[in-house]
Design a protein around this motif. Structure first.
Motif, mmCIF file in Angstrom:
data_model
loop_
_atom_site.group_PDB
_atom_site.id
_atom_site.type_symbol
_atom_site.label_atom_id
_atom_site.label_comp_id
_atom_site.label_asym_id
_atom_site.label_seq_id
_atom_site.Cartn_x
_atom_site.Cartn_y
_atom_site.Cartn_z
ATOM 1 N N TYR A 231 0.747 -1.286 -0.005
ATOM 2 C CA TYR A 231 -0.029 0.064 -0.015
ATOM 3 C C TYR A 231 0.850 1.130 0.046
ATOM 4 O O TYR A 231 1.643 1.576 1.076
ATOM 5 C CB TYR A 231 -0.890 -0.184 1.222
ATOM 6 N N LYS A 232 1.160 2.002 -1.096
ATOM 7 C CA LYS A 232 2.045 2.810 -1.357
ATOM 8 C C LYS A 232 1.622 4.292 -1.153
ATOM 9 O O LYS A 232 2.618 4.822 -0.518
ATOM 10 C CB LYS A 232 2.429 2.882 -2.971
ATOM 11 N N ARG A 233 0.800 4.609 -0.921
ATOM 12 C CA ARG A 233 0.279 6.219 -0.679
ATOM 13 C C ARG A 233 0.132 6.471 1.008
ATOM 14 O O ARG A 233 -0.236 5.630 1.549
ATOM 15 C CB ARG A 233 -0.857 6.548 -1.558
ATOM 16 N N ASP B 19 -5.680 4.628 -0.562
ATOM 17 C CA ASP B 19 -4.511 5.001 -1.578
ATOM 18 C C ASP B 19 -4.371 6.128 -2.166
ATOM 19 O O ASP B 19 -4.576 6.390 -3.250
ATOM 20 C CB ASP B 19 -4.517 3.596 -2.522
ATOM 21 N N THR B 20 -4.487 7.264 -1.392
ATOM 22 C CA THR B 20 -4.428 8.551 -1.770
ATOM 23 C C THR B 20 -3.214 9.511 -1.232
ATOM 24 O O THR B 20 -2.603 8.988 -0.196
ATOM 25 C CB THR B 20 -5.883 9.421 -1.301
ATOM 26 N N GLY B 21 -3.046 10.439 -1.882
ATOM 27 C CA GLY B 21 -2.066 11.461 -1.428
ATOM 28 C C GLY B 21 -0.572 11.068 -1.935
ATOM 29 O O GLY B 21 -0.563 9.983 -2.914
ATOM 30 N N LEU B 22 0.528 11.244 -1.162
ATOM 31 C CA LEU B 22 1.409 11.192 -1.772
ATOM 32 C C LEU B 22 2.383 9.708 -1.762
ATOM 33 O O LEU B 22 1.808 9.129 -0.894
ATOM 34 C CB LEU B 22 2.707 12.196 -0.773
ATOM 35 N N GLY C 21 7.039 13.887 3.976
ATOM 36 C CA GLY C 21 7.619 15.287 3.962
ATOM 37 C C GLY C 21 8.596 15.198 4.990
ATOM 38 O O GLY C 21 9.077 14.103 5.552
ATOM 39 N N SER C 22 8.735 16.405 5.360
ATOM 40 C CA SER C 22 9.953 16.554 6.626
ATOM 41 C C SER C 22 9.023 15.975 7.981
ATOM 42 O O SER C 22 8.087 16.211 8.233
ATOM 43 C CB SER C 22 10.256 17.897 6.852
ATOM 44 N N PHE D 165 -0.751 6.033 11.089
ATOM 45 C CA PHE D 165 -0.708 4.932 10.095
ATOM 46 C C PHE D 165 -2.047 4.534 9.361
ATOM 47 O O PHE D 165 -3.098 5.356 9.949
ATOM 48 C CB PHE D 165 -0.396 3.559 11.138
ATOM 49 N N ARG D 166 -2.036 3.888 8.355
ATOM 50 C CA ARG D 166 -3.350 3.877 7.668
ATOM 51 C C ARG D 166 -4.087 2.803 8.142
ATOM 52 O O ARG D 166 -3.626 1.503 8.475
ATOM 53 C CB ARG D 166 -3.036 3.374 6.254
ATOM 54 N N THR D 167 -5.236 3.034 8.459
ATOM 55 C CA THR D 167 -6.211 2.095 9.252
ATOM 56 C C THR D 167 -7.003 1.091 8.104
ATOM 57 O O THR D 167 -7.697 0.197 8.523
ATOM 58 C CB THR D 167 -7.103 2.477 9.969
#
Ligand code: AMP
Ligand code: GLY
Length: 422
Positions: free
Chosen positions: A217-219, A224-227, A344-345, A413-415
């Motif tokens: 799950y890359k994003r 699976d939205t965003g960077l 990002g940072s 974290f992504r749920t």
């Protein structure tokens, strides 16, 4: 035997967890390792790209096998540097430079796929001297437009753009050094619409074995939205990868890839990570990597029943054909806990509180360190929580529950890991 693992992520913690369980492993060293790898061996504070430093460890610690996690030292020719400097070089798990180019140059890997008839997206390769041809090729495609820096760009070198003018502007920026030397050459690809998964092949250059498949799950965002990130979670097995689909992958992709490695006389004894996309039943290759994936390793390796050490060591005398991978049927799900702000940072050095250990769950460290006895964050991706269970939903839910219990300032974290396949 004494074994050295190179790298510092969740992938390397997983490898050290697995390798340290082998009766064949005497001393295990990890360079540089992280706050989790030191549970399984001795961390040595040498950077993964410091070839001289790695050679010194091999000499000082009598290393008989070295397992390289990340791609950069492989593409930079670590294998040959060791061979030149050490009288009896250790068994090296990872390709030499001539094999690592499958990841190190996207232009080369596309040419390779074309030559060996491996299904992949239609493409063209361009540089600043062929910008007009590049624009014409973009005009011949329909949106979205896929631009890929040829060289290594720390996972950031792929741009997917909806607008043709924006694509042309970005292409020009890539030629003028947007990704440094990595984008002097750019591959432009047809956009493939489908669902991604990956398979991990281990080859000794003669034969090969296939590890369990995975989906990452890359994003950064839910759904699976965003960077794009290095990966926010992974699962294995993958429900839509049935026997027929796997047979197609073997016949059309793995077999010709291994044949190509042989026919090109590549120095390849290591893992090939094949990024795949299932386009309505037809599988195509998105990319090759010359290493294991992260966080895919955190679900793939726990599902391997075998002792990994004799299998990896067999690359040395090319006797991999004597081995067969035995897979654990359980479902594995990993959830990546990251520092607020990533990709990002973000801040480092935040104290981490871990819950008591829990049956069926392994807490793999990524960006962590131990500072005066206290576990702290030390990177964007901090911890991968892997759970294994006969039931997929139970594996996912258990990882979520432990992820909730782990505490550090800024934790995210992504749920929804795995929920798309429930
Ligand atoms: P890569 O670094 O080549 O794996 O590309 C990064 C990500 O971009 C992949 O995981 C895909 O999600 C996406 N991607 C790359 N190439 C294509 C393509 N031809 N069509 C659609 N998506 C792509
Ligand atoms: N998770 C993708 C990679 O390791 O490249």
């Amino acid at each position: 035997m004494n074994i050295l693992i190179i790298g510092s992520g969740g992938r390397e913690h997983t490898l050290s967890w697995k390798i340290s369980q082998s009766e064949l492993c005497d001393q295990l060293y990890i360079a540089p390792g992280n706050g989790g790898t030191s549970q399984h061996g001795e961390n040595i504070s040498i950077n993964a790209n410091d070839h001289e430093g790695i050679i010194q460890i091999i000499k000082d610690k009598n290393i008989e096998m070295i397992v390289v996690g990340p791609e950069v030292p492989l593409v930079a020719g670590l294998k040959a540097d060791i061979k030149d400097a050490v009288d009896h070089p250790p068994v090296f798990v990872g390709p030499g430079k001539s094999g690592a180019i499958l990841e190190g140059s996207k232009a080369y890997s596309k040419e390779f796929m074309k030559k060996y008839d491996v299904p992949t997206a239609a493409y063209g390769t361009f540089d600043a001297s062929t910008v007009d041809e590049a624009f014409a090729f973009l005009d011949s495609l329909s949106a979205p437009y896929v631009l890929k820096a040829d060289g290594l760009a720390a996972g950031k070198g792929v741009l997917i753009l909806d607008d043709i003018d924006e694509a042309k502007a970005e292409l020009k920026e890539m030629f003028s050094g947007k990704f440094g030397d990595a984008s002097t050459t750019v591959v432009i690809e047809e956009f493939l619409d489908g669902i991604e998964f990956s398979v991990f092949v281990l080859t000794d250059g003669k034969s090969y074995v296939v590890l369990p498949e995975a989906k990452d799950y890359k994003r950064i965002g839910e759904g699976d939205t965003g960077l794009n990130t290095g990966g926010m979670g992974a699962i294995s097995p993958v429900s839509f990868v049935d026997d027929a689909l796997m047979q197609q992958v073997t016949d059309k992709i793995i077999e010709p890839t291994v044949r190509g490695i042989q026919e090109e006389k590549m120095d390849y004894r290591g893992f090939v990570f094949i990024g795949l996309i299932n386009c309505g039943g037809t599988v195509k290759v998105i990319e090759y990597n010359c290493r294991l994936g992260d966080p895919e390793t955190e679900v793939v390796i726990p599902r391997v029943k075998n002792d990994l050490v004799p299998i990896l060591y067999s690359l040395g005398d090319q006797s991999l054909s004597n081995h067969k991978i035995e897979t654990i049927d359980d479902h594995a799900a990993t959830v990546m806990l990251v520092s607020g702000g990533y990709p990002g940072s973000y801040a480092k050095g935040k104290d981490i509180e871990l819950p008591d250990s829990h049956d069926g769950t392994i807490v793999f460290h990524a960006g962590t360190k131990i500072e005066d006895g206290q576990l702290q964050t030390n990177g964007g991706r901090v911890i991968a929580v892997t759970s294994m269970h006969a039931d997929f939903t139970d594996a996912v839910n258990q990882s979520m529950s432990i992820a909730n219990q782990i505490q550090f300032e800024g934790k995210y974290f992504r749920t929804d890991i795995g929920k798309d396949l429930l």
